[in-house]
Design an enzyme around this catalytic site. Structure first.
Site, short mmCIF file in Angstrom:
data_model
loop_
_atom_site.label_atom_id
_atom_site.label_comp_id
_atom_site.label_asym_id
_atom_site.label_seq_id
_atom_site.Cartn_x
_atom_site.Cartn_y
_atom_site.Cartn_z
N GLY B 71 61.51 43.26 34.25
CA GLY B 71 62.28 43.53 35.46
C GLY B 71 63.40 44.52 35.22
O GLY B 71 64.47 44.43 35.82
N LEU B 72 63.14 45.47 34.34
CA LEU B 72 64.07 46.60 34.15
C LEU B 72 65.48 46.19 33.76
O LEU B 72 66.46 46.83 34.15
CB LEU B 72 64.10 47.47 35.42
CG LEU B 72 62.78 48.19 35.72
CD1 LEU B 72 62.83 48.86 37.07
CD2 LEU B 72 62.45 49.20 34.64
N CYS B 128 57.30 50.37 38.98
CA CYS B 128 57.49 49.11 38.26
C CYS B 128 57.07 47.95 39.14
O CYS B 128 57.60 47.78 40.24
CB CYS B 128 58.95 48.94 37.83
SG CYS B 128 59.18 47.37 36.98
N GLY B 215 48.26 47.54 27.68
CA GLY B 215 47.53 47.35 26.43
C GLY B 215 46.13 47.94 26.49
O GLY B 215 45.69 48.42 27.54
#
Ligand SMILES: Cc1cc2nc3c(=O)[nH]c(=O)nc-3n(C[C@H](O)[C@H](O)[C@H](O)COP(=O)(O)OP(=O)(O)OC[C@H]3O[C@@H](n4cnc5c(N)ncnc54)[C@H](O)[C@@H]3O)c2cc1C
Ligand SMILES: Cc1cc2nc3c(=O)[nH]c(=O)nc-3n(C[C@H](O)[C@H](O)[C@H](O)COP(=O)(O)OP(=O)(O)OC[C@H]3O[C@@H](n4cnc5c(N)ncnc54)[C@H](O)[C@@H]3O)c2cc1C
Ligand SMILES: Cc1cc2nc3c(=O)[nH]c(=O)nc-3n(C[C@H](O)[C@H](O)[C@H](O)COP(=O)(O)O)c2cc1C
Ligand SMILES: Cc1cc2nc3c(=O)[nH]c(=O)nc-3n(C[C@H](O)[C@H](O)[C@H](O)COP(=O)(O)O)c2cc1C
Ligand code: FES
Ligand code: FES
Lengths: 266, 299, 299, 266
Positions: B71-72, B128, B215
């Site tokens: 969450g930045l 995001c 990933g």
């Protein structure tokens, strides 16, 4: 500031010397780690990587004990998920990748002080190396659900080892806190070192506050990097004066924190 | 063999960068490798004020990948400027700052403030998945992508890279919108939106329930998007999503990427980005590739 | 412990099905396991006429997953009815037929023809990324999803499940469109769109360049979508995408799925779907779950 | 139709007895497979699964040879990608999962017939068991880029073994087709058995057609299931009369096909 080639840490492939079940679903693994043993502080951990490529993230496992002469590092881990299930299958002579030591361990006090070590379940292992290194009066309180482990190891370092099990199958029947409350602690200065599940730690901190003991707790959180880069593994740490809190990294700023500064509400 | 690249007029010694948010500001992994060997360090998202981030657990492992809901969390642009730029400037590598915001105005403020300091490029994170306002809301609507790009561009001294979200029906639409808005380059992909459930606790693993999925598991989606976007727009692309090795990076370059960023791989191997640098070099040597431009977008 | 489930009035002995296209019509894997143990066999996509499919290579392996570009090769509905239904009806398991088409009309023709024969449900595949016409074009536009569902529903004697594509910005929009169109249930997810490049041949691995991405790698996306869709509509869901074990299946059920389908896992282990059946049973026994309804959508 | 429990095939974990490099990047692996050896037809293959979980798909590898008495199955594989690179690292006593035998092998002719076996590179291994089982007049033509393998093995079964290498480092310098053309083949009836890279097979089929020999070719294609369920591994097979073609599954309908029916255009 820039490091030289020799100073860079690295992932290291090490040999497993022994990997045996010491209690139900609890394993003890000896690793031949080389020089790394010299740099270790009790309460620090290593990142253990799985050999299976679909599991990318390392598992943080506390250092239980080191044998400096033979360059052996011992860990004790519970089988709780896919990664630890993989570890349990390793045989001696298999190899694993590790990095470490990581994080900040316990602040050890100078000699002749009074120390109380309180561990619960899989929080017990990191206290072994600490018990070994502390001198002075060392009391150890250990709580388990049922099947205790490492008790004899602690007894090598102190004769004050007290065990509680939830089902009474060994030692005192009840929680480790019940057991603590049974004893009279009147020493003015004692450092509490604690590790275990969150609800236990929360209660121990409350107890320590009442008794006005300083307390260090070792926390766990799900991790990705283990080195402080991803900000994945946070806990709430509060400024005791202002009451303001922020998320701090368990792996880099901890895993050992001042118990009074931890916010337990979630 | 020359692995130099240029993006928006800035020259990089090689195409390998660190994916934002996976490498802090370089300090931690600097203990594991020589940061001088990297094309660029892309620092974690920086906002105008400090952000606390999301509650823990923030991390879940999945098959060949992981979820995060950080969450930045960041200390704000001022602390970043004070602590991290002097550290990074010790090294001979480019600095790209990933910028976060809750509103267009906040993005602009960060861009403007960074215009006063010595960093090389800005990367606008409108993708995001872990923050309610800003973030992905901007990144899934072409109208908003164009608008936020255009506005932030006005305040940017440095070239502006726009980082796209993969959680869209048509990535080329977003790429074209960023191009229309005046982007100097594109980064893709940010994380997919994913979930994992702890069946024993009967709860999502992450406190926020869903999180950003990254990933090697996601590489096929990332490669496909880089390929599509490269055909659709005329901007340099920084490709990322699951790069673990030099071979992976070459795949992205063949799909059309100019730069490549390594993220999650670091968690598996702290030296991952350097191994990617070495792997690219080895491929070039073995197959006689003199300049990466020879193979860029070749498929 | 009862692992029976009901979807659109049809009762299944357990929630485990085979994902369309990964299990042929059951014959091949029938040599590896007892098909009687499955909740249902979902057969590969069937069209009104034979389809040749795409050129090879059709398969690429990726990290924790794979790509395919089979392109719905099938012998047509008549050959299917003649050869496969009698074979499958020997077993005590439900038959779900996945239907493919290039136009709405073709979908309707297959559905109508299947109305005359003994199969249990229809699964409308509007999400295949490997065919130009039909397939995914229908699955990424809510207007089309509703329209094709409504039309095919008119011709369907059996309950109609609509299979959704994950390659969209908002899966709940597609789910609601299918619900409005009259779907009796939803299957999700079909494959993501992915790519892999052979850096030695300097070409995409697949002849078609891009293909459908499946396997455990995609599970976090699939779970997230099942979770979102379950909150958004009132239809039973067949969840799929990377299920390898009973635990994976339980995750889908907790996210809201009624049935679960096992696909790519078979390629890694021919008995995969049976092991999922056994794994679900074991979880139920160990944790005292008497009926899957107790944990369905629990998170 | 329904099989009984005993009849179901299954993935089988078997032990590696030996895994050695026999030419540059070419390995020979002996597997202790049990009864399976009894059911094998030359030209069939097994699915070999990787132990690393990120690689889900099995690798199809031809059966090179079987030792029925000792229940050993031998495969020979080239290291060409991630999976075969993993295989090359296996040690004896390691275990791997396999299924098989899979596919349709070569139709072997009755005794006393004339057979010509033509193999190129990694297409050579599947011809070994065939050469062993064929009787009558057996000629073997093998082509390699440079570093030949299995030549002595063939010599155990026939004294007509001819080798070509592209660089002339061993035997005839040139392609296997050049070598074939050097010999005079006037036998009226000879069955050609062939395996190798597509361009070679295409040329061999052309040659066989000219000479009017029947020809069986073993094809390769990227596979997922290996058992016929996914329709991933297709080749174009044409009806020689009508000229119509369809995609057929290499794993289930092949890997051995009538060379005249294969469409090579892509
Ligand atoms: C600093 C530290 C020290 C630890 N020391 C020990 C120890 O000495 N002995 C021991 O038995 N356990 C210890 N743990 C917990 C141990 O890391 C987890 O039990 C283990 O990671 C679980 O992995 P798994 O794959 O079996 O479980 P899974 O749930 O399948 O793991 C998947 C992912 O979740 C992460 N994860 C899961 N549970 C935890 C957790 N409690 N803490 C951190 N990450 C987690 C794993 O790292 C992995 O990324 C410690 C944790 C931390 C943070
Ligand atoms: C019926 C059959 C028999 C074979 N027998 C032999 C043999 O005896 N010896 C030998 O060395 N090789 C043989 N091959 C080829 C062998 O299967 C491939 O070389 C191998 O799968 C490559 O795997 P990799 O992981 O190293 O390569 P990668 O390219 O990394 O493999 C990734 C994926 O591609 C597939 N793949 C790649 N190349 C091929 C190929 N040519 N054919 C089929 N699938 C492929 C793999 O199965 C895997 O799914 C055979 C192939 C087939 C179809
Ligand atoms: C823990 C974590 C934190 C991240 N934080 C950010 C961020 O702050 N800003 C951003 O643009 N991307 C962020 N990302 C996305 C990565 O930069 C990258 O786009 C994504 O992870 C795909 O690359 P990878 O698969 O190599 O990790 C983050 C990713 C991870 C795993
Ligand atoms: C080889 C292959 C062929 C497929 N064919 C079809 C198909 O014909 N119709 C369909 O609806 N889905 C098809 N799918 C998608 C699967 O049914 C399933 O939705 C997807 O693979 C995700 O599940 P998995 O990860 O368990 O494989 C196919 C998938 C694969 C791998
Ligand atoms: S695990 Fe990455 S910061 Fe702690
Ligand atoms: S590999 Fe699946 S049909 Fe041949």
């Amino acid at each position: 500031m820039c490091l030289t080639k020799e100073q860079w840490k690295n992932k290291k492939r090490v040999e497993i010397l022994k990997n045996i079940e010491i209690a139900q679903n609890v394993y003890k693994m000896d690793l031949q780690v080389g020089e790394m043993v010299k740099k270790i502080q009790p309460g620090q951990f290593i990142n253990l990587y799985c050999n299976q490529g679909q599991r990318l993230l390392p598992r943080p496992i506390s250092i239980c004990q080191v044998d400096e002469k033979r360059e052996i590092l011992t860990i004790v881990y519970g089988v709780v998920g896919k990664g630890t299930r993989e570890f349990a299958q390793y045989q001696s002579q298999d190899k694993v990748d590790i990095i470490g030591p990581l994080g900040n361990g316990y602040d050890e006090l100078k000699k002749e002080q009074h120390s109380i070590l309180i561990g619960g379940g899989l929080g017990v292992p990191p206290l072994v190396e600490l018990a070994k290194r502390l001198s002075g009066n060392v009391e150890v309180y250990l709580g388990f659900r049922s099947d205790p482990f490492l008790v004899d190891t602690f007894k090598q370092y102190t004769n004050q080892v007290y065990v509680a099990t939830d089902d009474g199958s060994y030692g005192y029947k009840g929680t480790v806190l019940d057991l603590l409350n049974q004893k009279k602690h009147v020493k003015e200065q004692a450092m509490i070192y604690s590790c275990g599940p969150k609800p236990m730690l929360k209660n121990i901190v409350k107890w320590a506050k009442e008794k006005q003991y300083p307390i260090q707790v070792s926390l766990e959180e799900r991790m990705a990097c283990g080195v402080g880069a991803c900000v994945g593994c946070v806990c709430k740490i509060q400024n005791v004066e202002t009451g303001e809190w922020e998320y701090r990294r368990v792996c880099k700023d901890g895993p050992v924190f001042n118990g009074r500064e931890v916010v337990w509400d979630e | 063999m020359n692995s130099k690249i240029t993006i928006a007029g800035v020259e990089f010694k090689n195409p390998v960068m660190t994916a934002s948010g996976t490498f802090g500001s370089g300090r931690e992994y600097g203990e594991y490798m020589d940061l001088n060997q990297l094309g660029a360090v892309v620092v974690k998202g920086v906002a105008i004020t400090p952000w606390k981030g999301n509650p823990a657990p923030r991390i879940a492992e999945t098959y060949g990948g992981m979820l995060n809901s950080v969450g930045l969390q960041n200390p704000g642009v001022e602390a970043f400027i004070e602590n991290d730029i002097p550290f990074l400037r010790q090294y001979d590598t480019k600095i790209i700052v990933n910028i976060a915001g809750r509103t267009i105005e906040e993005y602009c403020q960060v861009a403007e403030r960074l215009g006063e300091v010595d960093v090389d490029l800005l990367e606008l994170n409108i993708s995001c998945p872990n923050v309610k306002e800003g973030g992905v809301a901007f990144g899934t609507d072409p109208f908003m992508v164009e608008k936020v790009t255009k506005e932030v561009k006005k305040y940017s001294k440095q070239p502006l890279i726009v980082k796209l979200s993969p959680n869209v029906t048509d990535i080329t639409e977003m790429a074209r919108a960023a191009e229309s808005g005046g982007a100097d380059g594109l980064s893709l992909i940010n994380t997919l939106l994913g979930m994992a459930i702890d069946i024993y606790r009967r709860k999502p693993v992450l406190a926020m329930k869903v999180g950003g999925f990254s990933g090697p598991a996601i590489k096929p989606v990332a490669l496909r998007m880089v390929y599509q976007v490269n055909k659709a727009v005329n901007l340099p692309i920084i490709g990322m999503g699951g790069i673990m090795t030099g071979e992976d990076a070459i795949e992205f370059i063949m799909a059309g990427a100019t730069g490549v960023a390594v993220g999650t791989a670091h968690f598996n191997n702290p030296r991952a980005s350097l191994e990617v640098v070495e792997g690219i070099q080895k491929y070039m040597d073995t197959y006689g590739v003199k300049d990466l431009a020879e193979i860029r977008g070749i498929i």
